[in-house]
Design a protein around this motif. Structure first.
Motif, mmCIF file in Angstrom:
data_model
loop_
_atom_site.group_PDB
_atom_site.id
_atom_site.type_symbol
_atom_site.label_atom_id
_atom_site.label_comp_id
_atom_site.label_asym_id
_atom_site.label_seq_id
_atom_site.Cartn_x
_atom_site.Cartn_y
_atom_site.Cartn_z
ATOM 1 N N LEU B 175 0.865 -1.142 0.038
ATOM 2 C CA LEU B 175 -0.029 -0.054 0.100
ATOM 3 C C LEU B 175 0.894 1.435 0.015
ATOM 4 N N TRP B 176 0.662 2.048 -0.899
ATOM 5 C CA TRP B 176 1.351 3.377 -0.931
ATOM 6 C C TRP B 176 0.653 4.616 -0.605
ATOM 7 N N PHE B 177 1.128 5.715 -0.149
ATOM 8 C CA PHE B 177 0.569 7.009 0.071
ATOM 9 C C PHE B 177 0.876 7.621 -1.234
ATOM 10 N N VAL B 178 -0.260 8.198 -1.758
ATOM 11 C CA VAL B 178 -0.048 8.975 -3.084
ATOM 12 C C VAL B 178 -0.239 10.482 -2.800
ATOM 13 N N ASP B 179 0.512 11.318 -2.912
ATOM 14 C CA ASP B 179 0.236 12.787 -2.909
ATOM 15 C C ASP B 179 -0.160 13.433 -4.052
ATOM 16 N N THR B 180 -0.841 14.748 -3.618
ATOM 17 C CA THR B 180 -1.383 15.462 -4.938
ATOM 18 C C THR B 180 -0.139 15.614 -6.195
ATOM 19 N N ASP B 181 1.087 15.760 -5.706
ATOM 20 C CA ASP B 181 2.085 15.819 -6.675
ATOM 21 C C ASP B 181 2.709 14.522 -7.322
ATOM 22 N N GLY B 182 1.900 13.607 -6.932
ATOM 23 C CA GLY B 182 1.955 12.327 -7.678
ATOM 24 C C GLY B 182 3.306 11.695 -6.979
ATOM 25 N N SER B 183 3.757 12.234 -5.674
ATOM 26 C CA SER B 183 4.968 11.680 -4.813
ATOM 27 C C SER B 183 4.118 10.519 -4.152
ATOM 28 N N VAL B 184 5.046 9.546 -4.069
ATOM 29 C CA VAL B 184 4.574 8.023 -3.514
ATOM 30 C C VAL B 184 5.433 7.564 -2.128
ATOM 31 N N ALA B 185 4.748 7.136 -1.083
ATOM 32 C CA ALA B 185 5.670 6.781 -0.088
ATOM 33 C C ALA B 185 4.920 5.227 0.390
ATOM 34 N N PRO B 186 5.694 4.720 1.065
ATOM 35 C CA PRO B 186 5.310 3.197 1.423
ATOM 36 C C PRO B 186 4.369 3.417 2.826
ATOM 37 N N ALA B 187 3.273 2.693 2.821
ATOM 38 C CA ALA B 187 2.420 2.739 3.844
ATOM 39 C C ALA B 187 2.316 1.149 4.592
ATOM 40 N N GLY B 188 2.444 0.319 3.854
ATOM 41 C CA GLY B 188 2.653 -1.012 4.462
ATOM 42 C C GLY B 188 2.421 -2.192 3.412
ATOM 43 N N LEU B 189 2.508 -3.282 4.025
ATOM 44 C CA LEU B 189 2.327 -4.527 3.177
ATOM 45 C C LEU B 189 1.214 -5.494 3.570
ATOM 46 N N PHE B 190 0.597 -6.113 2.905
ATOM 47 C CA PHE B 190 -0.442 -7.065 3.227
ATOM 48 C C PHE B 190 -0.387 -8.250 2.192
ATOM 49 N N THR B 191 -1.138 -9.371 2.859
ATOM 50 C CA THR B 191 -1.064 -10.542 2.004
ATOM 51 C C THR B 191 -2.488 -11.221 2.345
ATOM 52 N N PRO B 192 -3.145 -11.603 1.418
ATOM 53 C CA PRO B 192 -4.610 -12.293 1.563
ATOM 54 C C PRO B 192 -4.300 -13.495 2.289
ATOM 55 N N ASP B 193 -5.449 -13.934 2.971
ATOM 56 C CA ASP B 193 -5.442 -15.362 3.488
ATOM 57 C C ASP B 193 -6.040 -16.265 2.343
ATOM 58 N N ASP B 194 -6.054 -17.649 2.667
ATOM 59 C CA ASP B 194 -6.585 -18.567 1.730
ATOM 60 C C ASP B 194 -7.856 -18.288 1.106
ATOM 61 N N ASP B 195 -8.752 -17.452 1.628
ATOM 62 C CA ASP B 195 -9.997 -16.975 1.066
ATOM 63 C C ASP B 195 -9.912 -15.760 0.462
ATOM 64 N N GLY B 196 -8.588 -15.107 0.301
ATOM 65 C CA GLY B 196 -8.630 -13.930 -0.474
ATOM 66 C C GLY B 196 -8.927 -12.536 0.376
ATOM 67 N N MET B 197 -9.010 -13.011 1.864
ATOM 68 C CA MET B 197 -9.502 -11.749 2.738
ATOM 69 C C MET B 197 -8.272 -11.137 3.121
ATOM 70 N N VAL B 198 -8.398 -9.852 3.404
ATOM 71 C CA VAL B 198 -7.409 -9.129 4.117
ATOM 72 C C VAL B 198 -8.161 -8.234 5.229
ATOM 73 N N ARG B 199 -7.422 -8.120 6.480
ATOM 74 C CA ARG B 199 -8.099 -7.402 7.439
ATOM 75 C C ARG B 199 -7.112 -6.931 8.565
ATOM 76 N N LEU B 200 -6.438 -5.799 8.120
ATOM 77 C CA LEU B 200 -5.269 -5.359 8.767
ATOM 78 C C LEU B 200 -4.991 -4.184 9.094
ATOM 79 N N VAL B 201 -4.492 -3.815 10.317
ATOM 80 C CA VAL B 201 -4.321 -2.572 10.645
ATOM 81 C C VAL B 201 -2.749 -2.104 10.858
ATOM 82 N N ILE B 202 -2.309 -1.108 10.182
ATOM 83 C CA ILE B 202 -1.116 -0.637 10.268
ATOM 84 C C ILE B 202 -0.781 0.546 11.025
#
Lengths: 201, 235
Positions: B175-202
């Motif tokens: 997941l990336w922060f995307v700012d108005t000037d197009g600059s991008v910064a990392p927010a975090g990583l996630f991987t879905p479980d076997d059912d394709g679900m993600v429920r994550l707090v970072i």
């Protein structure tokens, strides 16, 4: 994005502006949650008509209403440290606890009555409880006014459920309509009421 | 939550479910942030209905209540992080938290299933979603759905995903922060479980952003996206 609306709209409710009574209730309740008994007395003064009113409507019997009201306030006192003003207004928290308690009391009284009737220790009441319920719930002017924006069938369903303390199944039986129909009327009625209160897009 | 249970929030809020159905609803609805909000709104409506029939009780009830209160112990509070205003008290039994540090997400991957998702500071998904300053953004893009909730006050992001495909061995969604000037910064990583679900707090840095992007990156993370953005959305 309709699915995020309830979450956004909830913010309107949790940060009331211009709702002085609501803010006073939140403030008194928050202080009461820290053990402040004087603050709880303030909270009582701000909410007792609200609580007693809904208890009387649901429970009907004044003596039982007085008893249930006291129980409710003791429970509100016990639970006050867990009130979180970020999750809903103090007013709705109070009414939720009050209504639930009143409904639970009515249903346990009803179960006891039914058992006693089944065991032959009590006879059925002489008057027609069904029609009395319907007339009683819809008659008061104040009730009518707050439900004015609803269709007659929505008004009936919401009123019997909330003021009558009935389950949707009981409402379906009282009105002789399918259970699914009652659920839909209640749901649509509440959506309409949310609109009226400015709580949906 | 199943679709049928979703629609019961109004009936539940009016206490019109019977006991068994009420228990069933209460077991499920706290896991669905939309239902939690729906119920809260319906309860506000119910409070308005109660106001319509308000009547003052007899005077003696007041003294009976206050006498009872003086003899009754209150429940202990549930300790939650307080949004805004310092000092924050973030405590869980047995956990030491550095107030100065931004809490990192604890993602436990057990046998291919991404589990847990409570940040080290004790904030969970519901806290972020229900925060007064939360924005919730549905991202548009590829297969599956991703929603990002962000509370700047809590400095946490919740990622809710469904029907997401496996990113591949050694890879994760980023997941990336995307700012108005197009600059991008990392927010975090996630991987879905076997059912394709993600429920994550970072836990995230204190920053402003205009939107979000998601790419697939090495599971060790990247400073900048190395693959095309597959989901994106504006706040």
């Amino acid at each position: 994005m309709s699915d995020v609306n309830p979450i956004r709209r909830l913010r309107l409710v949790t940060s009331p502006s211009g709702d002085d009574v609501g803010e006073a209730i939140d403030g008194a309740l928050t202080r009461a949650g820290r053990g402040d008994e004087a603050a709880f007395a303030e909270f009582y003064d701000l909410t007792s008509a609200l609580v007693y009113g809904i208890v009387v409507k649901v429970v009907r019997n004044p003596a039982i209403a007085e008893e249930v009201t006291q129980d409710i306030y003791l429970e509100l006192w016990r639970l006050a440290p867990r009130f979180d003003s970020g999750r809903g207004s103090g007013k709705s928290w109070t009414c939720t606890v009050a209504h639930r308690r009143a409904v639970d009391r009515v249903r346990s009284e009803q179960s006891r009555h039914d058992r006693e009737v089944a065991e032959g220790r009590k006879s059925e009441p002489v008057f027609d409880q069904v029609s009395e319920t319907v007339i009683d719930d819809l008659d008061r002017a104040e009730v009518s006014a707050s439900l004015d924006c609803l269709s007659p069938t929505q008004k009936e369903a919401v009123s019997l459920a909330y003021y009558g303390g009935h389950t949707y199944r009981e409402v379906a039986s009282l009105l002789d309509v399918p259970e699914g129909t009652v659920k839909t009327r209640i749901r649509n009625g509440l959506i309409r009421l949310r609109d009226e209160m400015g709580l949906s897009s | 939550m199943t679709g049928a249970l979703h629609h019961l929030s109004a009936v539940y809020a009016l206490d019109a479910l019977d006991t068994a159905e009420r228990d069933e609803f209460e077991a499920h609805y706290p896991t669905c942030e939309i239902c939690v909000a729906d119920v809260a709104l319906d309860r506000e409506v119910a409070a308005r209905l109660a106001e319509a029939v308000a009547i003052a009780p007899p005077e003696w009830v007041r003294s009976a209540v206050l006498t009872g209160v003086a003899q009754t112990r209150q429940l202990p509070p549930i300790v939650r992080p307080r949004a805004g205003g310092s000092p924050r008290r973030w405590t869980r039994p047995g956990m030491r938290v550095s107030l100065a540090a931004v809490a990192a997400a604890i993602l436990v991957v057990v046998g291919g299933v991404a589990v847990a998702i409570r940040s080290a500071s004790g904030i969970d998904v519901d806290d972020v979603v229900a925060a007064p300053d939360a924005s919730i953004t549905e991202l548009d893009g590829g297969d599956g759905s991703v929603r990002v909730a962000w509370s700047p006050e809590l400095d946490h992001v919740a990622v809710l995903g469904s029907d997401l495909g496996d990113p591949g061995p050694g890879l994760a969604y980023a997941l990336w922060f995307v700012d108005t000037d197009g600059s991008v910064a990392p927010a975090g990583l996630f991987t879905p479980d076997d059912d394709g679900m993600v429920r994550l707090v970072i836990g995230v840095d204190d920053r402003a952003t205009a939107g979000w992007g998601v790419t697939i990156e090495p599971a060790t993370g990247s400073d900048q996206p190395t693959t095309p953005i597959i989901f994106s959305g504006e706040i």
